[in-house]
Scaffold this active site. Structure first.
Site: not given
Ligand code: BGC
Length: 828
Positions: A355, A627
């Protein structure tokens, strides 16, 4: 850029931009008639470039040109190379990797987002003593081949075969048989741009804290800190032996666990040339890791042979906070590290998995914290420029900037509205109206777009919203499904952003716009109150996030505010001071408590250690912000939801409250020309030291609480003034100060002596003491799980605990003992 842009983008004919392709090596030999008095090398790439000159790498930048909205802005690095040019033959060279432009990005396994192949661009400008000038440029007379650098990928890692490195390829006189001419590559030259952000560099090196053998016999190096970067090692061994490095954030059951990386292979490989000791580090990848599993190391791996290299944008540190509580210091350190690890060119969500995108919501939540800790004008200024460019091009603010998502983004609170709140947060920190001016069009376009989406009642009630993303009470597989109505979240954030927009228009003197946005702010706030707030200030959706937003975004009147604050205090008490907020509410919940007179509850929330809580990850050995509140569960296993990074800064936004409330520094005017210094000790803290480098100079605040005495030392820059609220002062004194150093010592305000809590205290007395009530309810809940105890101790408020227990069926002697010691141990 100077007018000398005659260079062309070039690409070797053998590169295809496919998975696993080897890096390209480029060289161009030229003759300098004499030693120039000045030589400047400018370079960039669609892909990643490491420039070389006469046998060595130029400069100390890595991962150049970083990641921008490449088709609009491709950053050119400039290096003074005067002392590297010799009279006679010279060579400009480059190694060219796939990087963000060509490699895969995002979790959908899509690559070639910007280009089907990498390409380089460089120009070397030479100025001789007699004033003549010459320029050596990338053009089809440049030749290319391959070398040691093999497959290279941001997510998957890099392979290097030292046997394949052509000796002397970047020096004059190299015989380039077999090298082929490059081809012209079509790329808009007007995208070439000067950097706004500082470059990405190697910032620090970490020695191993441990080299260990796992139960399955693997060799693992622990660097003690979750970082972004890579490993450098020096090795001595036989030609052809291969060392494989696998990077991981965490170990489970004694082995590295790569679940948090999702599909990112994060694997580097080095094949030895053999003979003399060899030192290597990758150049076209980076990893988010604390542990490295090393396979194929010849002989014994000693501590001094290996280092973790911390890599991120080279920003200036501007904020520090230390307290007497080591767990809080670790929480602060975790936020600092998560910021560092996620500022690799752009502000990302995470540095480790497939990501690492410029997610707007994450930086929106974290921006005030980031701006306190580091000078972020460069990185975030550059990123906002790309946001504005892409917003204009696409007609929406992308959820990730630069946008590489396969579907268009729709306007959402906290994510898309970063277009308004980020420039505003930067303006608050740096006091520079230019920041607002530059962002004005982007801000106002976004606000008008949302205004068009409002329903007849003035509510933002349709369309997708992330809501209170990652509310710990949402199902693991539905992170947007928190308990706070997502349109309530959107409406509250809109109250904030329309206010910021109206203030911005006013500051910049756009009076008509100011009137328009002022009216819009009033309209959306009214609509919010009508729909979601009772006349007394109770919210229809009684969650900590709903209250935090309504309190902090100026939506409520004075009496509603107090009632809402009291309800919030009850809601957080009822949750046992475990956290119950996600991305939207977490940055604000402690502020909402503090501003409504519930400092004790804010500290209880901050200092709770059981999951989910701010300090739970600290008790689990976290060195960065996670997270999810329970990315690692109490039994040490990884939350299996597939979205469990251990390095996401968003929930670290509470650190901003720590700076203002524990450290005690807040800006009254943007940029801190006038500030408020008001530390609010609590939670058994005995001291705190804060330093902040503002645009006007350094601010220092240090308070100590010892034996009933307070000492406060403050230093503020010459051109500034401050209003100081002396902490715990008997007269709640407010003092005016100007630039310079100031100190105070005094006895703490005498708190009216109250009898210590015991079984003979009444329920009301216990419930009036947040810490006592918390301990009391915890013991009670252990013995009577599921039996509700309201934070306000309802009917039996005047009854002693001892008497109350007579009415509780089966109340054991053990329960009485535990309650007695819980009450005695409370904060009185
Ligand atoms: C990210 C997040 C992001 C979110 C929103 C995730 O996969 O890691 O931090 O804001 O998606 O969809």
């Amino acid at each position: 850029m100077p007018e000398t842009r005659s260079a062309r983008f070039v690409s070797p004919p053998f590169v295809q931009g496919t998975v696993g392709e080897r890096a390209a090596y480029l060289r161009k030999e030229f003759v300098a008639p004499s030693v120039p008095r000045r030589a400047i090398l400018r370079s960039t790439a669609v892909g990643l470039i490491e420039p070389h000159l006469n046998g060595s790498v130029v400069g100390d930048e890595v991962l150049a040109p970083g990641w921008t909205s490449y088709r609009h802005r491709l950053i050119v690095s400039t290096h003074d190379v005067t002392d590297k040019i010799t009279a006679g033959a010279n060579v400009v060279g480059a190694v060219l990797g796939e990087g963000w432009a060509v490699g895969r990005l995002g979790w959908e396994d899509r690559r070639n987002h910007y280009s089907d192949r990498p390409a380089a661009w460089f120009e070397l400008e030479l100025e001789y003593a007699d004033g003549t000038r010459d320029i050596v440029i990338s053009d089809p007379s440049t030749t290319a081949s391959i070398g040691g650098v093999g497959a290279n990928s941001i997510y998957d890692g890099e392979r290097y075969d030292a046997r394949e490195e052509p000796d002397g390829w970047d020096s004059p006189g190299f015989v380039d048989d077999g090298w082929v001419p490059v081809e012209a590559f079509d790329w808009p030259l007007d995208a070439l741009a000067e950097p706004i952000a500082p470059p990405i560099r190697r910032i620090e090196e970490l020695a191993p804290t441990q080299v260990l053998r796992t139960p399955s016999g693997k060799l693992v190096v622990d660097f003690g800190q979750n970082i972004s970067g890579w490993v450098r090692f020096t090795v001595h061994g036989e030609t052809g032996s291969t060392i494989t490095l696998r990077h991981a954030e965490v170990m489970v059951d004694g082995e590295i666990e790569v679940e948090t990386l999702r599909t990112a292979a994060a694997m580097d490989q080095y094949v030895l040339r053999g003979g003399a000791p060899e030192t290597w580090e990758p150049r076209f990848t980076f990893h988010g890791f604390r542990y490295v599993e090393v396979e194929g190391w010849p002989g014994e791996l000693t501590d001094d042979a290996i280092r973790a290299v911390v890599v991120h944008s080279d920003m200036t540190r501007t904020g520090w906070l230390t307290t007497s509580n080591p767990q809080l210091n670790q929480l602060h350190s975790n936020a600092v590290w998560s910021m560092r690890d996620n500022f690799v060119g752009i502000p990302t969500d995470c540095p480790q998995r497939d990501e690492r995108l410029g997610w707007t919501g994450d930086i929106n939540a974290f921006a005030p914290t980031a701006a306190f800790l580091y000078d972020v004008r460069g990185v975030l200024g550059s990123w906002l420029k790309d946001l504005a460019i892409e917003q204009q091009e696409k007609g929406f603010v992308p959820w990730v900037v630069p946008d590489v998502l396969s579907t268009p983004s729709s306007p959402t609170a906290l994510w898309s509205d970063v277009a308004v709140s980020l420039p505003w947060a930067l303006y608050r920190e740096y006091g520079d109206e230019k920041i607002l001016e530059d962002a004005y069009e982007s801000m106002s376009t976004f606000i008008r777009q949302v205004a068009d989406l409002l329903d007849d009642d003035g509510l933002w009630s349709t369309g997708f919203q992330y809501g209170d993303w990652l509310d710990p009470d949402a199902a693991d597989d539905n992170p947007a499904g928190g308990k706070t109505d997502r349109h309530l979240v959107a409406g509250a954030y809109l109250c904030r952003t329309t206010r910021e927009m109206a203030d911005t228009a006013l500051i910049l003197g756009h009076d008509d716009d100011a009137a328009e946005f002022e009216a819009l702010a009033a309209k959306v706030c009214d609509a919010f109150r009508r729909e979601y707030v009772s006349p007394n200030g109770r919210l229809v959706n009684e969650t900590a996030t709903a209250y935090a937003l309504a309190i902090c975004f100026g939506i409520l009147d004075e009496t509603q505010l107090q009632h809402a604050g009291d309800r919030l205090a009850a809601v957080v008490a009822q949750a046992g001071y475990r956290i119950s907020t996600g991305f939207a509410g977490t940055p604000l919940v402690t502020d909402a408590l503090t501003s409504t007179g519930h400092l004790d509850e804010a500290y209880l929330l901050l200092l709770e250690t059981k999951a989910p809580s701010f300090l739970y990850p600290v008790t689990m050995g976290a060195t960065t912000i996670w997270e999810r509140w329970d990315s690692v569960r109490p039994d040490g296993t990884i939350n299996p939801s597939g979205m469990t990074s251990l390095n996401h800064y968003a929930l670290g936004a509470v650190v901003d409250w720590m700076h203002r409330t524990i450290g005690g520094l807040g800006a009254i005017t943007p940029g801190y020309r006038r500030m408020r210094i008001a530390p609010q000790p609590g939670g058994n803290l005995a001291f705190a030291d804060l330093t902040h480098l503002t645009v006007h100079g350094e601010v220092r605040i240090a308070w100590r609480l010892e034996g009933g005495q307070v000492s406060l030392d403050v230093a503020i820059p010459e051109c500034t003034t401050a209003e100081v609220a002396l902490p715990l002062h008997p007269d709640s004194a407010l003092v005016e100060i100007g630039g310079g150093e100031h100190s105070w010592q005094y006895n703490v305000a005498q708190v009216a002596e109250r009898a210590p809590l015991s079984l003979d205290s009444t329920l009301r007395e216990v419930s009036d003491d947040p810490a006592g009530w918390h301990r009391f309810t915890e013991v009670f809940a252990r013995h009577y799980p599921g039996v509700p105890l309201d934070g306000k101790a309802p009917e039996a408020a005047g009854m002693s605990i001892r008497t109350m227990l007579d009415y509780v069926p089966g109340a054991s002697a053990q329960l009485r003992d535990e309650l007695q010691s819980a009450l005695e141990g409370s904060s009185r």
